[in-house]
Enzyme design. Structure first.
Site, mmCIF file in Angstrom:
data_model
loop_
_atom_site.group_PDB
_atom_site.id
_atom_site.type_symbol
_atom_site.label_atom_id
_atom_site.label_comp_id
_atom_site.label_asym_id
_atom_site.label_seq_id
_atom_site.Cartn_x
_atom_site.Cartn_y
_atom_site.Cartn_z
ATOM 1 N N LYS A 58 1.078 -1.272 -0.176
ATOM 2 C CA LYS A 58 0.333 -0.104 0.225
ATOM 3 C C LYS A 58 0.464 1.046 -0.297
ATOM 4 O O LYS A 58 2.307 1.210 0.650
ATOM 5 C CB LYS A 58 -0.330 -0.128 1.405
ATOM 6 C CG LYS A 58 -1.736 0.599 1.474
ATOM 7 C CD LYS A 58 -3.272 -0.160 0.597
ATOM 8 C CE LYS A 58 -4.127 0.611 0.657
ATOM 9 N NZ LYS A 58 -5.659 -0.244 0.706
HETATM 10 N N1 GLU Z 1 -7.819 0.326 -2.487
HETATM 11 C C1 GLU Z 1 -8.377 -1.663 -2.194
HETATM 12 C C2 GLU Z 1 -8.157 -2.315 -1.655
HETATM 13 O O1 GLU Z 1 -8.062 -1.903 -0.662
HETATM 14 C C3 GLU Z 1 -7.544 -2.211 -4.229
HETATM 15 C C4 GLU Z 1 -6.833 -2.837 -3.874
HETATM 16 C C5 GLU Z 1 -5.919 -3.146 -5.619
HETATM 17 O O2 GLU Z 1 -7.182 -3.295 -5.750
HETATM 18 O O3 GLU Z 1 -4.960 -3.525 -5.874
HETATM 19 O O4 GLU Z 1 -8.296 -3.201 -1.591
#
Ligand code: GLU
Length: 422
Positions: A114
Protein backbone atom coordinates in the site's frame (compact mmCIF):
# COMPACT_ATOMS: atom_id res chain seq x y z
CA UNK A 1 8.69 -13.68 21.21
CA UNK A 2 6.15 -12.65 23.82
CA UNK A 3 3.10 -11.79 21.78
CA UNK A 4 0.99 -11.27 24.91
CA UNK A 5 3.12 -8.32 25.96
CA UNK A 6 3.00 -6.72 22.52
CA UNK A 7 -0.79 -7.14 22.35
CA UNK A 8 -1.27 -5.16 25.52
CA UNK A 9 0.84 -2.26 24.24
CA UNK A 10 -0.02 -1.90 20.56
CA UNK A 11 -2.56 0.70 19.49
CA UNK A 12 -2.68 -0.67 15.94
CA UNK A 13 -5.83 -2.79 15.68
CA UNK A 14 -4.53 -4.79 12.71
CA UNK A 15 -1.37 -5.72 14.66
CA UNK A 16 -3.55 -6.50 17.67
CA UNK A 17 -5.80 -8.86 15.67
CA UNK A 18 -2.74 -10.47 14.10
CA UNK A 19 -1.16 -11.07 17.50
CA UNK A 20 -4.39 -12.60 18.72
CA UNK A 21 -4.50 -14.86 15.65
CA UNK A 22 -0.87 -15.90 16.18
CA UNK A 23 -1.61 -16.77 19.81
CA UNK A 24 -4.41 -19.05 18.61
CA UNK A 25 -2.37 -20.59 15.81
CA UNK A 26 0.47 -21.58 18.11
CA UNK A 27 -1.97 -24.22 19.36
CA UNK A 28 -2.69 -25.55 15.86
CA UNK A 29 -0.89 -28.73 14.87
CA UNK A 30 -1.03 -27.86 11.14
CA UNK A 31 1.40 -24.91 11.14
CA UNK A 32 4.66 -26.05 9.50
CA UNK A 33 6.95 -23.67 11.40
CA UNK A 34 5.31 -21.69 14.24
CA UNK A 35 8.35 -19.35 14.38
CA UNK A 36 7.39 -18.05 10.95
CA UNK A 37 4.07 -16.74 12.27
CA UNK A 38 5.69 -13.57 13.57
CA UNK A 39 6.97 -12.76 10.05
CA UNK A 40 3.52 -11.42 9.15
CA UNK A 41 3.80 -8.73 11.84
CA UNK A 42 6.38 -6.66 9.95
CA UNK A 43 6.59 -5.48 6.34
CA UNK A 44 9.49 -6.46 4.09
CA UNK A 45 10.21 -2.98 2.77
CA UNK A 46 9.07 0.56 3.61
CA UNK A 47 9.86 3.15 0.97
CA UNK A 48 9.72 6.83 1.97
CA UNK A 49 10.14 9.38 -0.81
CA UNK A 50 10.48 13.14 -1.08
CA UNK A 51 8.69 14.00 -4.33
CA UNK A 52 9.55 17.33 -5.97
CA UNK A 53 6.82 19.30 -7.75
CA UNK A 54 7.02 22.51 -9.76
CA UNK A 55 3.67 24.25 -9.12
CA UNK A 56 1.85 26.00 -11.98
CA UNK A 57 2.95 29.36 -10.59
CA UNK A 58 6.62 28.32 -10.81
CA UNK A 59 7.13 27.65 -7.08
CA UNK A 60 9.00 24.51 -5.99
CA UNK A 61 7.52 22.22 -3.35
CA UNK A 62 8.05 18.67 -2.15
CA UNK A 63 5.53 16.07 -0.96
CA UNK A 64 6.07 12.86 1.00
CA UNK A 65 5.31 9.64 -0.84
CA UNK A 66 5.25 6.10 0.50
CA UNK A 67 5.08 2.51 -0.62
CA UNK A 68 5.09 -0.25 1.95
CA UNK A 69 5.65 -3.79 0.66
CA UNK A 70 4.37 -6.09 3.33
CA UNK A 71 4.68 -9.70 2.13
CA UNK A 72 5.18 -11.32 -1.29
CA UNK A 73 5.45 -15.00 -0.43
CA UNK A 74 2.20 -15.80 -2.29
CA UNK A 75 2.80 -13.48 -5.28
CA UNK A 76 3.72 -9.89 -6.20
CA UNK A 77 2.89 -7.14 -3.71
CA UNK A 78 -0.58 -5.75 -4.47
CA UNK A 79 -2.57 -2.82 -3.17
CA UNK A 80 -3.76 0.72 -3.65
CA UNK A 81 -2.25 4.19 -3.68
CA UNK A 82 -4.09 6.94 -1.85
CA UNK A 83 -3.64 10.69 -2.13
CA UNK A 84 -4.74 12.19 1.18
CA UNK A 85 -3.20 14.62 3.71
CA UNK A 86 -3.28 11.92 6.44
CA UNK A 87 -1.20 9.40 4.46
CA UNK A 88 1.96 8.45 6.34
CA UNK A 89 4.21 5.44 6.66
CA UNK A 90 2.27 4.03 9.63
CA UNK A 91 -1.04 4.13 7.79
CA UNK A 92 0.54 2.62 4.67
CA UNK A 93 2.08 -0.14 6.81
CA UNK A 94 -1.26 -1.05 8.40
CA UNK A 95 -3.05 -1.03 5.06
CA UNK A 96 -0.28 -3.06 3.35
CA UNK A 97 -0.55 -5.62 6.15
CA UNK A 98 -4.32 -5.81 5.52
CA UNK A 99 -3.70 -6.31 1.79
CA UNK A 100 -1.47 -9.36 2.43
CA UNK A 101 -4.27 -10.84 4.52
CA UNK A 102 -6.98 -9.85 2.04
CA UNK A 103 -5.31 -11.45 -0.99
CA UNK A 104 -4.74 -14.58 1.13
CA UNK A 105 -8.37 -14.73 2.33
CA UNK A 106 -9.55 -14.40 -1.28
CA UNK A 107 -6.88 -16.95 -2.25
CA UNK A 108 -5.60 -14.93 -5.21
CA UNK A 109 -1.88 -15.13 -6.06
CA UNK A 110 -0.69 -11.83 -4.63
CA UNK A 111 0.96 -10.45 -1.52
CA UNK A 112 0.21 -7.08 0.03
CA UNK A 113 1.38 -3.51 -0.41
CA UNK A 114 0.00 0.00 0.00
CA UNK A 115 1.19 3.54 -0.45
CA UNK A 116 0.35 7.02 -1.48
CA UNK A 117 1.20 10.68 -1.24
CA UNK A 118 0.46 13.00 1.67
CA UNK A 119 -1.45 15.58 -0.35
CA UNK A 120 -4.95 16.90 -0.78
CA UNK A 121 -5.40 16.42 -4.53
CA UNK A 122 -8.09 19.12 -4.57
CA UNK A 123 -5.37 21.64 -3.74
CA UNK A 124 -3.59 20.80 -7.04
CA UNK A 125 -4.47 21.61 -10.63
CA UNK A 126 -4.87 18.60 -12.92
CA UNK A 127 -1.45 19.38 -14.47
CA UNK A 128 0.17 19.49 -11.03
CA UNK A 129 -1.50 16.19 -10.12
CA UNK A 130 -0.16 14.60 -13.30
CA UNK A 131 3.40 15.89 -12.71
CA UNK A 132 3.30 14.73 -9.07
CA UNK A 133 2.07 11.25 -10.09
CA UNK A 134 4.75 10.97 -12.78
CA UNK A 135 7.46 12.10 -10.36
CA UNK A 136 6.28 9.55 -7.79
CA UNK A 137 6.32 6.78 -10.43
CA UNK A 138 9.86 7.72 -11.43
CA UNK A 139 11.09 7.67 -7.87
CA UNK A 140 9.46 4.29 -7.28
CA UNK A 141 11.55 3.07 -10.24
CA UNK A 142 12.02 -0.70 -10.28
CA UNK A 143 10.15 -1.17 -7.02
CA UNK A 144 6.90 -1.51 -8.98
CA UNK A 145 6.23 -3.80 -11.94
CA UNK A 146 3.76 -6.45 -13.11
CA UNK A 147 5.68 -9.21 -11.34
CA UNK A 148 6.95 -7.11 -8.44
CA UNK A 149 4.41 -4.72 -6.98
CA UNK A 150 1.14 -3.71 -8.63
CA UNK A 151 -0.53 -0.51 -7.37
CA UNK A 152 -4.23 0.29 -7.86
CA UNK A 153 -6.66 3.10 -7.03
CA UNK A 154 -7.59 3.83 -3.43
CA UNK A 155 -8.87 6.97 -1.65
CA UNK A 156 -8.73 9.97 -4.08
CA UNK A 157 -6.97 8.10 -6.89
CA UNK A 158 -8.65 6.78 -10.05
CA UNK A 159 -8.21 5.39 -13.54
CA UNK A 160 -6.61 8.60 -14.81
CA UNK A 161 -3.90 8.43 -12.11
CA UNK A 162 -3.28 4.78 -13.06
CA UNK A 163 -3.03 5.78 -16.75
CA UNK A 164 -0.27 8.33 -15.96
CA UNK A 165 1.60 5.63 -14.03
CA UNK A 166 1.37 3.21 -17.00
CA UNK A 167 2.72 5.89 -19.30
CA UNK A 168 5.56 7.00 -17.02
CA UNK A 169 6.57 3.44 -16.17
CA UNK A 170 6.78 2.59 -19.90
CA UNK A 171 9.45 5.27 -20.43
CA UNK A 172 12.04 3.23 -18.54
CA UNK A 173 10.61 -0.29 -18.81
CA UNK A 174 8.94 -2.44 -21.43
CA UNK A 175 5.38 -1.45 -22.26
CA UNK A 176 3.34 -3.17 -19.60
CA UNK A 177 -0.31 -2.63 -18.83
CA UNK A 178 -0.06 -5.04 -15.89
CA UNK A 179 2.02 -2.61 -13.80
CA UNK A 180 -1.15 -1.19 -12.23
CA UNK A 181 -4.82 -2.20 -12.07
CA UNK A 182 -7.96 -0.08 -11.92
CA UNK A 183 -7.05 1.44 -15.31
CA UNK A 184 -9.59 2.98 -17.69
CA UNK A 185 -11.19 0.40 -20.03
CA UNK A 186 -9.52 2.03 -23.07
CA UNK A 187 -6.12 1.34 -21.52
CA UNK A 188 -6.44 -2.28 -20.46
CA UNK A 189 -8.85 -1.88 -17.56
CA UNK A 190 -11.32 -4.65 -16.77
CA UNK A 191 -15.05 -4.41 -17.19
CA UNK A 192 -16.67 -4.52 -13.78
CA UNK A 193 -13.67 -3.12 -11.86
CA UNK A 194 -15.55 0.07 -10.90
CA UNK A 195 -18.43 -1.83 -9.25
CA UNK A 196 -16.24 -4.68 -7.95
CA UNK A 197 -15.77 -3.70 -4.30
CA UNK A 198 -19.45 -2.76 -3.96
CA UNK A 199 -20.50 -6.02 -5.63
CA UNK A 200 -18.23 -7.98 -3.27
CA UNK A 201 -19.80 -6.18 -0.30
CA UNK A 202 -23.26 -7.08 -1.62
CA UNK A 203 -22.22 -10.75 -1.81
CA UNK A 204 -20.83 -10.61 1.76
CA UNK A 205 -24.10 -9.04 2.97
CA UNK A 206 -26.15 -11.73 1.22
CA UNK A 207 -24.06 -14.58 2.66
CA UNK A 208 -24.04 -13.09 6.17
CA UNK A 209 -27.82 -12.52 6.12
CA UNK A 210 -28.38 -16.10 4.98
CA UNK A 211 -26.10 -17.48 7.68
CA UNK A 212 -27.76 -15.41 10.40
CA UNK A 213 -31.31 -16.14 9.28
CA UNK A 214 -31.96 -12.47 8.44
CA UNK A 215 -34.53 -12.00 5.65
CA UNK A 216 -32.63 -9.63 3.37
CA UNK A 217 -35.83 -8.55 1.62
CA UNK A 218 -37.04 -7.10 4.90
CA UNK A 219 -33.62 -5.83 6.02
CA UNK A 220 -32.97 -2.14 6.65
CA UNK A 221 -29.42 -1.23 5.68
CA UNK A 222 -27.27 1.78 6.60
CA UNK A 223 -24.10 2.68 4.71
CA UNK A 224 -21.64 5.07 6.24
CA UNK A 225 -20.25 6.50 3.01
CA UNK A 226 -21.49 7.28 -0.50
CA UNK A 227 -18.30 7.04 -2.55
CA UNK A 228 -17.47 4.35 -5.08
CA UNK A 229 -17.81 1.36 -2.74
CA UNK A 230 -20.91 2.49 -0.86
CA UNK A 231 -22.87 3.86 -3.80
CA UNK A 232 -22.39 0.68 -5.88
CA UNK A 233 -22.91 -1.49 -2.77
CA UNK A 234 -26.13 0.31 -1.81
CA UNK A 235 -27.58 0.11 -5.30
CA UNK A 236 -26.74 -3.61 -5.66
CA UNK A 237 -28.22 -4.48 -2.26
CA UNK A 238 -31.49 -2.86 -3.35
CA UNK A 239 -31.53 -4.07 -6.96
CA UNK A 240 -30.16 -7.59 -6.60
CA UNK A 241 -31.12 -8.54 -3.03
CA UNK A 242 -34.25 -6.48 -2.44
CA UNK A 243 -32.93 -4.93 0.80
CA UNK A 244 -33.79 -1.35 1.76
CA UNK A 245 -31.12 1.32 2.23
CA UNK A 246 -32.27 3.79 4.90
CA UNK A 247 -29.12 5.85 5.45
CA UNK A 248 -25.98 7.01 3.59
CA UNK A 249 -23.40 9.71 4.30
CA UNK A 250 -20.48 11.76 3.01
CA UNK A 251 -17.69 13.31 5.09
CA UNK A 252 -19.95 16.36 5.57
CA UNK A 253 -22.95 14.54 7.05
CA UNK A 254 -25.60 11.87 6.67
CA UNK A 255 -29.16 11.42 5.40
CA UNK A 256 -31.57 8.99 7.02
CA UNK A 257 -35.15 7.95 6.39
CA UNK A 258 -36.50 4.81 8.04
CA UNK A 259 -38.81 4.26 5.05
CA UNK A 260 -35.88 4.19 2.62
CA UNK A 261 -33.86 6.57 0.46
CA UNK A 262 -34.27 7.14 -3.26
CA UNK A 263 -30.66 6.30 -4.12
CA UNK A 264 -30.67 7.49 -7.74
CA UNK A 265 -32.03 10.91 -6.75
CA UNK A 266 -29.57 11.11 -3.85
CA UNK A 267 -26.70 10.34 -6.23
CA UNK A 268 -27.89 12.98 -8.69
CA UNK A 269 -28.20 15.49 -5.83
CA UNK A 270 -24.72 14.64 -4.61
CA UNK A 271 -23.12 14.96 -8.04
CA UNK A 272 -24.80 18.29 -8.61
CA UNK A 273 -24.07 19.85 -5.20
CA UNK A 274 -21.05 17.82 -3.99
CA UNK A 275 -23.10 17.40 -0.83
CA UNK A 276 -26.14 15.45 0.39
CA UNK A 277 -27.31 18.35 2.53
CA UNK A 278 -30.75 19.72 1.61
CA UNK A 279 -31.74 16.45 -0.07
CA UNK A 280 -35.52 16.45 0.41
CA UNK A 281 -37.60 14.08 2.57
CA UNK A 282 -34.84 12.83 4.88
CA UNK A 283 -33.35 13.67 8.27
CA UNK A 284 -29.93 15.31 8.09
CA UNK A 285 -27.53 14.15 10.82
CA UNK A 286 -23.85 13.64 11.63
CA UNK A 287 -21.92 10.52 10.67
CA UNK A 288 -21.68 9.58 14.35
CA UNK A 289 -25.47 9.79 14.69
CA UNK A 290 -26.01 7.70 11.55
CA UNK A 291 -23.90 4.81 12.87
CA UNK A 292 -26.19 4.33 15.87
CA UNK A 293 -29.57 4.61 14.10
CA UNK A 294 -31.95 1.68 14.16
CA UNK A 295 -31.21 -0.78 11.33
CA UNK A 296 -30.54 -4.48 10.67
CA UNK A 297 -27.29 -4.26 8.72
CA UNK A 298 -24.66 -1.56 9.21
CA UNK A 299 -21.95 -1.07 6.59
CA UNK A 300 -19.10 1.32 7.41
CA UNK A 301 -17.80 2.19 3.94
CA UNK A 302 -15.83 5.40 4.40
CA UNK A 303 -12.49 5.91 6.15
CA UNK A 304 -10.74 4.08 9.00
CA UNK A 305 -11.74 3.92 12.66
CA UNK A 306 -15.47 4.54 12.30
CA UNK A 307 -16.39 2.04 15.02
CA UNK A 308 -14.69 2.61 18.36
CA UNK A 309 -15.36 1.94 22.03
CA UNK A 310 -17.25 5.26 22.03
CA UNK A 311 -20.06 4.01 19.76
CA UNK A 312 -19.85 0.17 19.71
CA UNK A 313 -22.29 -0.17 22.63
CA UNK A 314 -24.92 1.95 20.85
CA UNK A 315 -24.95 0.17 17.51
CA UNK A 316 -28.40 -1.25 16.82
CA UNK A 317 -27.57 -3.48 13.83
CA UNK A 318 -27.26 -7.22 14.32
CA UNK A 319 -24.90 -7.60 11.33
CA UNK A 320 -21.96 -5.31 10.59
CA UNK A 321 -20.20 -5.64 7.23
CA UNK A 322 -16.88 -3.77 6.96
CA UNK A 323 -16.68 -2.19 3.51
CA UNK A 324 -13.90 0.20 4.61
CA UNK A 325 -10.44 -0.99 5.61
CA UNK A 326 -9.53 -0.93 9.31
CA UNK A 327 -12.89 0.60 10.27
CA UNK A 328 -13.33 -1.16 13.64
CA UNK A 329 -10.74 -0.78 16.38
CA UNK A 330 -9.94 -3.72 18.63
CA UNK A 331 -11.72 -2.35 21.69
CA UNK A 332 -14.89 -1.88 19.67
CA UNK A 333 -14.47 -5.34 18.15
CA UNK A 334 -14.47 -6.86 21.63
CA UNK A 335 -17.68 -5.03 22.53
CA UNK A 336 -19.37 -6.08 19.28
CA UNK A 337 -18.45 -9.72 19.97
CA UNK A 338 -19.77 -9.49 23.53
CA UNK A 339 -22.99 -8.05 22.18
CA UNK A 340 -23.23 -10.92 19.67
CA UNK A 341 -23.20 -8.55 16.70
CA UNK A 342 -22.06 -10.54 13.68
CA UNK A 343 -19.08 -8.84 12.00
CA UNK A 344 -17.87 -9.64 8.48
CA UNK A 345 -14.31 -8.29 8.54
CA UNK A 346 -12.83 -5.89 5.97
CA UNK A 347 -10.32 -8.41 4.59
CA UNK A 348 -13.24 -10.57 3.48
CA UNK A 349 -16.07 -8.07 2.91
CA UNK A 350 -14.19 -5.61 0.71
CA UNK A 351 -11.96 -8.07 -1.15
CA UNK A 352 -14.06 -7.73 -4.35
CA UNK A 353 -11.94 -4.80 -5.55
CA UNK A 354 -8.63 -6.60 -5.45
CA UNK A 355 -10.21 -9.77 -6.83
CA UNK A 356 -11.27 -7.93 -10.00
CA UNK A 357 -7.83 -6.24 -10.01
CA UNK A 358 -6.50 -9.78 -10.24
CA UNK A 359 -8.78 -10.46 -13.22
CA UNK A 360 -7.54 -7.23 -14.84
CA UNK A 361 -3.93 -8.32 -14.37
CA UNK A 362 -4.69 -11.79 -15.82
CA UNK A 363 -6.35 -10.14 -18.84
CA UNK A 364 -3.38 -7.79 -19.33
CA UNK A 365 -0.82 -10.59 -19.15
CA UNK A 366 -2.77 -12.85 -21.50
CA UNK A 367 -3.91 -10.02 -23.81
CA UNK A 368 -7.34 -11.58 -23.83
CA UNK A 369 -10.29 -9.63 -22.47
CA UNK A 370 -13.38 -10.91 -20.67
CA UNK A 371 -16.98 -9.80 -20.95
CA UNK A 372 -18.80 -8.37 -17.94
CA UNK A 373 -20.78 -11.57 -17.32
CA UNK A 374 -17.55 -13.54 -16.91
CA UNK A 375 -16.05 -10.96 -14.51
CA UNK A 376 -19.19 -11.04 -12.35
CA UNK A 377 -19.42 -14.82 -12.42
CA UNK A 378 -15.76 -15.28 -11.40
CA UNK A 379 -16.06 -12.63 -8.67
CA UNK A 380 -19.14 -14.42 -7.33
CA UNK A 381 -17.28 -17.73 -7.28
CA UNK A 382 -14.24 -16.36 -5.43
CA UNK A 383 -16.22 -14.30 -2.90
CA UNK A 384 -18.61 -17.16 -2.08
CA UNK A 385 -15.68 -19.58 -1.64
CA UNK A 386 -13.81 -17.11 0.61
CA UNK A 387 -16.91 -16.52 2.71
CA UNK A 388 -17.65 -20.24 3.03
CA UNK A 389 -14.05 -21.08 3.98
CA UNK A 390 -13.97 -18.31 6.62
CA UNK A 391 -17.33 -19.34 8.01
CA UNK A 392 -16.24 -22.97 8.23
CA UNK A 393 -13.05 -22.06 10.17
CA UNK A 394 -15.17 -19.88 12.47
CA UNK A 395 -17.52 -22.79 13.12
CA UNK A 396 -14.75 -25.32 13.63
CA UNK A 397 -12.74 -23.25 16.14
CA UNK A 398 -15.57 -21.15 17.62
CA UNK A 399 -13.85 -18.02 16.33
CA UNK A 400 -15.37 -14.73 15.24
CA UNK A 401 -15.39 -14.25 11.46
CA UNK A 402 -12.48 -11.82 11.90
CA UNK A 403 -10.38 -14.34 13.78
CA UNK A 404 -11.28 -17.02 11.24
CA UNK A 405 -10.28 -14.76 8.33
CA UNK A 406 -7.03 -13.69 10.01
CA UNK A 407 -5.98 -17.23 10.93
CA UNK A 408 -6.84 -18.67 7.49
CA UNK A 409 -4.93 -15.86 5.77
CA UNK A 410 -1.89 -16.15 8.02
CA UNK A 411 -1.86 -19.92 7.56
CA UNK A 412 -1.74 -19.53 3.76
CA UNK A 413 1.04 -16.94 3.95
CA UNK A 414 3.11 -18.95 6.39
CA UNK A 415 2.73 -22.16 4.37
CA UNK A 416 4.02 -20.35 1.29
CA UNK A 417 6.95 -18.97 3.29
CA UNK A 418 7.78 -22.39 4.71
CA UNK A 419 7.71 -23.97 1.24
CA UNK A 420 10.04 -21.30 -0.14
CA UNK A 421 12.37 -21.58 2.81
CA UNK A 422 14.01 -18.70 4.62
N1 GLU B 1 -7.55 -0.26 -2.76
C1 GLU B 1 -8.32 -1.45 -2.82
C2 GLU B 1 -8.25 -2.23 -1.52
O1 GLU B 1 -7.99 -1.69 -0.47
C3 GLU B 1 -7.96 -2.30 -4.02
C4 GLU B 1 -6.53 -2.71 -4.12
C5 GLU B 1 -6.19 -3.36 -5.44
O2 GLU B 1 -7.05 -3.51 -6.27
O3 GLU B 1 -5.02 -3.71 -5.58
O4 GLU B 1 -8.55 -3.39 -1.45
Amino acid sequence: MSTTLAKSTTTDSVVHYTLEAIDQMRLWSTIPDPDLLQAVLKPTRQIVLEIPLRRDDGKYETFQGYRVQHNNSRGPYKGGLRFHPDVDVNEARTLAHLMSLKTAVANIPFGGGKGGIAVDPRSLSVYELERLTRSFTNLLGDNIGPYRDIPAPDVNTNGQVMAWIVDEYAKKHDHSLGVVTGKPIELGGSLGRDEATGRGVMIAVREAARERGCDIKKARVIFQGFGNVSSFGARLIENELGGKVIGVSTSKGAIYNEKGIDLLSAEAHYHKNRDLKDFPGVTWMTNDELLVQDCDILIPGALEKAITAANARDIKASILVEAANDCTDFEADKILNERNIFVVPDILANAGGVVVSYFEWVQNLSNHYWDLAKVRQELERIMVAAYAQTSSVAGEHKYSMRMAAYTSAIERIVRAMALRGV
